[in-house]
Design a protein around this motif. Structure first.
Motif, PDB file in Angstrom:
ATOM      1  N   ILE A 217       0.828  -1.209   0.000  1.00 45.14           N
ATOM      2  CA  ILE A 217       0.000   0.000   0.000  1.00 45.14           C
ATOM      3  C   ILE A 217       0.863   1.261   0.000  1.00 45.14           C
ATOM      4  O   ILE A 217       0.558   2.244  -0.683  1.00 45.14           O
ATOM      5  CB  ILE A 217      -0.957  -0.004   1.206  1.00 45.14           C
ATOM      6  N   VAL A 218       1.958   1.212   0.779  1.00 38.02           N
ATOM      7  CA  VAL A 218       2.862   2.362   0.804  1.00 38.02           C
ATOM      8  C   VAL A 218       3.466   2.591  -0.579  1.00 38.02           C
ATOM      9  O   VAL A 218       3.563   3.734  -1.061  1.00 38.02           O
ATOM     10  CB  VAL A 218       3.966   2.146   1.855  1.00 38.02           C
ATOM     11  N   ALA A 219       3.871   1.512  -1.252  1.00 39.85           N
ATOM     12  CA  ALA A 219       4.429   1.645  -2.601  1.00 39.85           C
ATOM     13  C   ALA A 219       3.399   2.224  -3.568  1.00 39.85           C
ATOM     14  O   ALA A 219       3.715   3.073  -4.410  1.00 39.85           O
ATOM     15  CB  ALA A 219       4.925   0.292  -3.104  1.00 39.85           C
ATOM     16  N   SER A 220       2.143   1.766  -3.445  1.00 41.82           N
ATOM     17  CA  SER A 220       1.086   2.303  -4.293  1.00 41.82           C
ATOM     18  C   SER A 220       0.848   3.787  -4.003  1.00 41.82           C
ATOM     19  O   SER A 220       0.626   4.582  -4.913  1.00 41.82           O
ATOM     20  CB  SER A 220      -0.204   1.511  -4.078  1.00 41.82           C
ATOM     21  N   SER A 221       0.904   4.155  -2.716  1.00 41.85           N
ATOM     22  CA  SER A 221       0.744   5.565  -2.351  1.00 41.85           C
ATOM     23  C   SER A 221       1.874   6.409  -2.922  1.00 41.85           C
ATOM     24  O   SER A 221       1.649   7.535  -3.394  1.00 41.85           O
ATOM     25  CB  SER A 221       0.701   5.717  -0.827  1.00 41.85           C
ATOM     26  N   ASP A 222       3.092   5.863  -2.892  1.00 45.12           N
ATOM     27  CA  ASP A 222       4.223   6.592  -3.470  1.00 45.12           C
ATOM     28  C   ASP A 222       4.027   6.821  -4.970  1.00 45.12           C
ATOM     29  O   ASP A 222       4.322   7.895  -5.495  1.00 45.12           O
ATOM     30  CB  ASP A 222       5.528   5.822  -3.225  1.00 45.12           C
ATOM     31  N   ARG A 223       3.529   5.789  -5.657  1.00 46.71           N
ATOM     32  CA  ARG A 223       3.287   5.941  -7.090  1.00 46.71           C
ATOM     33  C   ARG A 223       2.201   6.991  -7.353  1.00 46.71           C
ATOM     34  O   ARG A 223       2.298   7.790  -8.283  1.00 46.71           O
ATOM     35  CB  ARG A 223       2.890   4.593  -7.708  1.00 46.71           C
ATOM     36  N   ALA A 224       1.151   6.966  -6.524  1.00 42.12           N
ATOM     37  CA  ALA A 224       0.085   7.944  -6.688  1.00 42.12           C
ATOM     38  C   ALA A 224       0.601   9.360  -6.439  1.00 42.12           C
ATOM     39  O   ALA A 224       0.254  10.306  -7.168  1.00 42.12           O
ATOM     40  CB  ALA A 224      -1.077   7.633  -5.756  1.00 42.12           C
ATOM     41  N   LEU A 225       1.430   9.517  -5.423  1.00 45.15           N
ATOM     42  CA  LEU A 225       2.013  10.832  -5.156  1.00 45.15           C
ATOM     43  C   LEU A 225       2.900  11.283  -6.307  1.00 45.15           C
ATOM     44  O   LEU A 225       2.888  12.460  -6.702  1.00 45.15           O
ATOM     45  CB  LEU A 225       2.822  10.791  -3.852  1.00 45.15           C
ATOM     46  N   ASP A 226       3.677  10.339  -6.845  1.00 45.48           N
ATOM     47  CA  ASP A 226       4.558  10.674  -7.955  1.00 45.48           C
ATOM     48  C   ASP A 226       3.752  11.113  -9.177  1.00 45.48           C
ATOM     49  O   ASP A 226       4.090  12.100  -9.844  1.00 45.48           O
ATOM     50  CB  ASP A 226       5.432   9.459  -8.303  1.00 45.48           C
ATOM     51  N   GLU A 227       2.669  10.399  -9.481  1.00 51.50           N
ATOM     52  CA  GLU A 227       1.829  10.760 -10.615  1.00 51.50           C
ATOM     53  C   GLU A 227       1.158  12.120 -10.399  1.00 51.50           C
ATOM     54  O   GLU A 227       1.063  12.936 -11.320  1.00 51.50           O
ATOM     55  CB  GLU A 227       0.755   9.681 -10.835  1.00 51.50           C
ATOM     56  N   ALA A 228       0.702  12.358  -9.184  1.00 45.93           N
ATOM     57  CA  ALA A 228       0.044  13.634  -8.886  1.00 45.93           C
ATOM     58  C   ALA A 228       1.028  14.797  -9.012  1.00 45.93           C
ATOM     59  O   ALA A 228       0.685  15.864  -9.550  1.00 45.93           O
ATOM     60  CB  ALA A 228      -0.562  13.600  -7.491  1.00 45.93           C
TER      61      ALA A 228
END
Length: 470
Positions: free
Chosen positions: A321-332
């Motif tokens: 979940i943390v990795a997915s959150s990091d990807r979402a933050l990076d995309e945003a």
């Protein structure tokens, strides 16, 4: 338009000079040919046609005046003020033809004697706008724009009314066919034509030089238009008009001058509304970026920070979940950067910025070989940047790459974007499912939509190469 001087785009000043000189050369050749053939080689008696030409010229002059009025309201420059008054004078002079149709003798005389001084005044004002330095006009001019013009008209009307007994009528000013430059009726008409010729010629040269310095659409068309205006005056000198019943080469050349002004006005209006649309889009992009920064990014950051409290419950799941959150933050964050960038950013700059952000975040070595001369439209640039980002992210997250090379080059008639890494690689035939599988599919679809060709080469333990050729 602001007061600041804007540099002309490469090539625009040269094209303006070429068009101006071409029009001048063609006009001179035509004038010499007409002079050699004699006046009767090109003359046409048609009161209706003459009235149509004068009406068209007057309408174009009024339209250009209104356009320049808007420019002056925005810029407040003295140049736009002089242009406004000059075109208004020319429009009023053309509109005065209707007075010659009046039955009252003194009104018809006004229609005959008002246009020449007004045309001279208009030509001198346009020449002044071209020759004088570009400065801001006094704020008082915004209220008294046409006061000088109205004052001049009033003076001319009074002079004509008081001197009408000494002024010849239309039958005395030009009584039929005359040999070229032998007799011109009243000498005042000869003087007005000579002064207008010199003024338009000077304005044509000055506007041609000005077009090399500033990216101003209207200025680029004023040079050729003034060149035609000068040639029209030269034709009037050689072949003086016999009255409102006849159409001569000078009338046609003058209408050609107004036609070029109409084209310039249309281009100016088109650019203005294009700039307005771009400003509206840019403002909307900034608004969306602010909302995203204050909303989505803040919430994603909060979710990411709170996940650490659950690491002891299920460390593996929390890690995903943390990795997915990091990807979402990076995309945003990438979306925020894209929203804040200009739409005409060079492709090489956009690629460099996108991949360097990822390299710095994950601490990998990055080698860039980007040909800055390669261009792409907005949609292509967006697709190529997304492909490059996805390839670099896959190399870092899934391939554990330590060194990544991004190359943008021209190869023959096609262009190439290539991303190569020294990671663990994988077997493309046994593509994994999930994020990586979807990422590869997305890259392929973006490349094919360019339109282009997507190519993937990877061997387990020997890195990966992603190519897009378009």
């Amino acid at each position: 338009m602001s007061n600041a001087v804007t540099r002309a785009r490469p090539g625009t000043g040269g094209r303006t000079s070429a068009v101006t000189m071409l029009i001048a050369a063609v006009g001179v050749v035509v004038t010499v040919a007409l002079f050699a053939a004699g006046q009767r080689a090109w003359e046409y008696r048609s009161p209706a046609s003459h009235l149509v030409l004068e009406t068209v010229d007057a309408c174009v002059a009024v339209l250009v005046s209104y356009l320049v009025y808007g420019r002056f309201r925005r810029s407040g420059s003295r140049q736009d003020l002089l242009l406004l008054q000059g075109f208004a004078s020319l429009g009023l002079a053309n509109a005065c033809l209707a007075l010659t149709l009046a039955q009252t003798e003194w009104v018809a005389l006004l229609g005959l004697w008002l246009p020449p001084p007004l045309r001279v005044l208009g030509a001198l004002l346009i020449a002044a706008a071209a020759l004088l330095p570009r400065r801001s006009a006094r704020s008082a001019w915004r209220r008294w724009l046409f006061a000088p013009l109205l004052g001049v008209v009033l003076v001319i009307v009074l002079v004509v009314l008081f001197q009408r007994e000494n002024l010849p009528g239309s039958e005395q000013v030009a009584g039929g066919f005359r040999p070229p430059i032998s007799s011109h009726g009243h000498p005042a008409l000869l003087i007005t034509q000579v002064v207008s010729l010199l003024a338009f010629a000077a304005a044509a040269v000055a506007f041609m030089v000005e077009a090399r310095k500033r990216d101003d659409v209207l200025m680029r068309w004023l040079g050729p238009a003034c060149a035609l205006g000068a040639l029209a005056r030269a034709n009037y000198l050689i072949f003086p008009a016999s009255g409102p019943d006849w159409v001569y080469s000078g009338d046609v050349l003058r209408t050609g001058c107004y036609f070029l002004l109409l084209v310039g006005a249309g281009r100016e209006i088109s650019r203005y509304w294009g700039a307005q649309a771009e400003a509206a889009v840019a403002e909307d992009r900034r608004r969306v970026a602010r909302e995203m920064h204050d909303g989505v990014l803040q919430e994603l950051g909060y979710i990411r920070s709170e996940l650490a409290a659950f690491a002891s419950v299920d460390e593996e799941r929390v890690g995903r979940i943390v990795a997915s959150s990091d990807r979402a933050l990076d995309e945003a964050r990438q979306m925020l950067v894209a929203l804040g960038r200009a739409g005409d950013e060079p492709l090489a700059d956009a690629l460099e910025r996108a991949v360097e952000q990822i390299a710095e975040r994950y601490g990998v070595a990055l080698a860039l070989e980007l040909d800055a001369s390669i261009t792409a439209d907005t949609e292509q640039r967006h697709a190529l940047v997304r492909v490059a980002r996805e390839a670099v992210l896959n190399a870092v997250r899934h391939g554990q790459a330590e060194r990544i090379r991004v190359r943008l080059a021209q190869e023959g008639k096609s262009r190439l974007l290539e991303v190569t890494d020294d990671g663990t690689g994988f077997d493309p035939a046994r593509r994994t499912s999930g994020r990586q599988g979807f990422g590869l599919t997305s890259m392929r679809e973006r490349a094919e939509a360019l339109p282009g060709v997507f190519r993937l080469e990877s061997t387990p333990g020997d890195g990966t190469t992603v190519q897009v050729r378009w």
